[in-house]
Design an enzyme around this catalytic site. Sequence first.
Site, PDB file in Angstrom:
ATOM      1  N   GLY A 224       0.817  -1.203   0.000  1.00  0.00           N
ATOM      2  CA  GLY A 224       0.000   0.000   0.000  1.00  0.00           C
ATOM      3  C   GLY A 224       0.850   1.250   0.000  1.00  0.00           C
ATOM      4  O   GLY A 224       1.942   1.267   0.583  1.00  0.00           O
TER       5      GLY A 224
ATOM      6  N   ILE B 253      24.180  -7.543  14.777  1.00  0.00           N
ATOM      7  CA  ILE B 253      24.004  -8.513  13.699  1.00  0.00           C
ATOM      8  C   ILE B 253      25.328  -9.172  13.350  1.00  0.00           C
ATOM      9  O   ILE B 253      25.431 -10.394  13.205  1.00  0.00           O
ATOM     10  CB  ILE B 253      23.385  -7.845  12.461  1.00  0.00           C
ATOM     11  CG1 ILE B 253      21.998  -7.278  12.802  1.00  0.00           C
ATOM     12  CG2 ILE B 253      23.260  -8.835  11.308  1.00  0.00           C
ATOM     13  CD1 ILE B 253      21.367  -6.465  11.682  1.00  0.00           C
TER      14      ILE B 253
ATOM     15  N   LEU C  24      28.011  -9.527  15.225  1.00  0.00           N
ATOM     16  CA  LEU C  24      28.471 -10.403  16.306  1.00  0.00           C
ATOM     17  C   LEU C  24      27.723 -11.730  16.315  1.00  0.00           C
ATOM     18  O   LEU C  24      28.317 -12.790  16.526  1.00  0.00           O
ATOM     19  CB  LEU C  24      28.296  -9.706  17.648  1.00  0.00           C
ATOM     20  CG  LEU C  24      29.395  -8.724  18.061  1.00  0.00           C
ATOM     21  CD1 LEU C  24      29.017  -8.055  19.366  1.00  0.00           C
ATOM     22  CD2 LEU C  24      30.726  -9.434  18.206  1.00  0.00           C
TER      23      LEU C  24
ATOM     24  N   GLY D 250      24.313  -1.872   9.269  1.00  0.00           N
ATOM     25  CA  GLY D 250      23.109  -1.198   9.737  1.00  0.00           C
ATOM     26  C   GLY D 250      21.961  -1.305   8.757  1.00  0.00           C
ATOM     27  O   GLY D 250      22.047  -1.967   7.718  1.00  0.00           O
TER      28      GLY D 250
ATOM     29  N   HIS E  96      10.576  -5.352  19.102  1.00  0.00           N
ATOM     30  CA  HIS E  96       9.648  -5.183  20.222  1.00  0.00           C
ATOM     31  C   HIS E  96       9.333  -3.717  20.482  1.00  0.00           C
ATOM     32  O   HIS E  96       8.255  -3.398  20.984  1.00  0.00           O
ATOM     33  CB  HIS E  96      10.175  -5.872  21.485  1.00  0.00           C
ATOM     34  CG  HIS E  96      11.623  -5.628  21.776  1.00  0.00           C
ATOM     35  ND1 HIS E  96      12.640  -6.223  21.068  1.00  0.00           N
ATOM     36  CD2 HIS E  96      12.239  -4.863  22.717  1.00  0.00           C
ATOM     37  CE1 HIS E  96      13.803  -5.835  21.565  1.00  0.00           C
ATOM     38  NE2 HIS E  96      13.586  -5.010  22.557  1.00  0.00           N
TER      39      HIS E  96
ATOM     40  N   HIS F 212      16.400 -18.891  44.809  1.00  0.00           N
ATOM     41  CA  HIS F 212      17.724 -19.523  44.935  1.00  0.00           C
ATOM     42  C   HIS F 212      17.606 -21.019  44.637  1.00  0.00           C
ATOM     43  O   HIS F 212      16.676 -21.674  45.106  1.00  0.00           O
ATOM     44  CB  HIS F 212      18.270 -19.327  46.351  1.00  0.00           C
ATOM     45  CG  HIS F 212      19.581 -20.011  46.572  1.00  0.00           C
ATOM     46  ND1 HIS F 212      20.773 -19.502  46.102  1.00  0.00           N
ATOM     47  CD2 HIS F 212      19.888 -21.187  47.202  1.00  0.00           C
ATOM     48  CE1 HIS F 212      21.749 -20.323  46.442  1.00  0.00           C
ATOM     49  NE2 HIS F 212      21.235 -21.356  47.113  1.00  0.00           N
TER      50      HIS F 212
END
Length: 560
Positions: free
Chosen positions: A195, A262, A264, A357, A413, A540
């Site tokens: 679109g 990316i 790494l 990038g 996210h 723990h």
Amino acid sequence: SKQPGGNPAEKMQGARLFALLLLPCAAAYIGSSVVNLKTSFANVMRSQRSSSMGPTLGLRKGYPRQQTRGYSKLKMSDGQFDYDVVIIGCGVGGHGAALHARAQGLKTAIFTGGDVGGTCVNRGCVPSKALLAASGRVREMRDKEHLKGFGITVDNVAYDRAAVAAHAAQLASNVQKNLGNSLKALGVDIIPEAGVLAGLNKVQKVGTNQVVTARDIILAPGSVPFVPPGIQIDGKTVFTSDDSLKLEWVPNWVAIIGSGYIGLEFADVYTALGSEVTFIEAMDTLMPTFDPEIRRVADRVLIQPRKVDGYTSVFASEVVPGEPGKKPVKIKLVNAKTKQEIPESPLYVDAALVCTGRVPNTKNIGLEAVGAETVRGFVQVNEKMQVLDKAGGKVIPHLWCIGDANGKLMLAHAASAQGISAVENICGRPHAVNHNAVPAACFTHPEVGMVGLTEEQAKALAAAEGFELGKSTGSFRANSKALAELEGTGLAKVLFRKDTGKLLGVHIIGIHASDLIQECANAVAAGTTVRQLSMMVHTHPTLCEVLDEAFKGAVGMSAH
């Protein structure tokens, strides 16, 4: 009156309870100050069916009714538009926006451009984690000294490249299907074409003359890999992450241009599968975006012990493709400051992965039709994700932009959070994403997780605002769970204001750092102080006790 399928008395009792729940919403919506609590069951049901009955927003025939609260400012389009919300782009951000729009009862359509899931699902986060999972297991099973500590001996560890690649491809395919199914299940209209904006409130299907109208439009076109001038991509010997995820072959020697997240992660995959890696980094140090202390540990565990070397302050000014197994890739190396070719140039390798990038995918989405200018391709938005006509300019009404295209924070996210935030604002409930509380992770072995400011940034802020910076660390070497896993390398660093205890940033390197960082991100988002965190109980023995040690250390306490 009797209703089929139930006892009349029970029905009447249910009706009274239902009325008690609905009447406050109805009163808020119609501005009534007095509500008759003796409304009959039939009247309540007729009111529920009526479109004037408040918080059912922009619903159309055939869409499930969703009850919501607090949206009295939102008006239905009443047939003026085809949809309440149209979304351009179906990556994680667009998908999240669509789901939230439907949850608010808005008639919603999404232009997928044939790419449900976008970069994250099809060419990024999801398939790369599959490769990292498979290659990580190869690395672990080939580490004889590590296994010896458990009393385990494994010989002749091998992998099937095609099967590893198929695992990544199948995962991406499954997640993509799940995303599409979730849209269908909630009644989102899926438009397979791309679109483009055709004016205010208008989106045109690419390749047709058909125009769809909407009261509000959300732009979510994502981003594409950035390939610097002089680099020739052939997809075989010189490629971006898009092609590398296919894992069509495992080169003996790979040059990775760029040493960010990316780069790494792919170095982790390739070295685990047997490749040698050479980084070519334009900045003065490898891993330039990492906190300095984390960077030093990462160099010690991710670079030095492996078949990895690199150049810093160097550009790959020209990259000429080769031919697998026959002709090497040729890379011209120049000094990033002087622009002069360095003595080690040219560099000949089997393959070159370009990880320099990403850039916003905004060139062909019709921004000129609404008078929106970009800055380096990024759509300008305010904190509510409303599109501005230029940097610092005026709001273009009913137009929103989320995700990589606005450049606020190029993480999947973050895009999803921005999509939800945009819908909240569309519904008249002001919201802004706190980007300082959005965590990030690098899924190497071991992992790196971070949220908030780096130590360099925190020092600069402390100097500017005149407060004393506090720092506290926790060590994986002192953690029982990490030691049980023979994974004692790593640390967690907490940065905070000494005067208020405000959490400014947390940086972790170690096993499961990507999971551990979420507790810290939640604390930043909630404004939880280090003193409050120091008194919270951690299970723990678990890895999260590394954070407990750091939080307690911040206020002068000791962790056992």
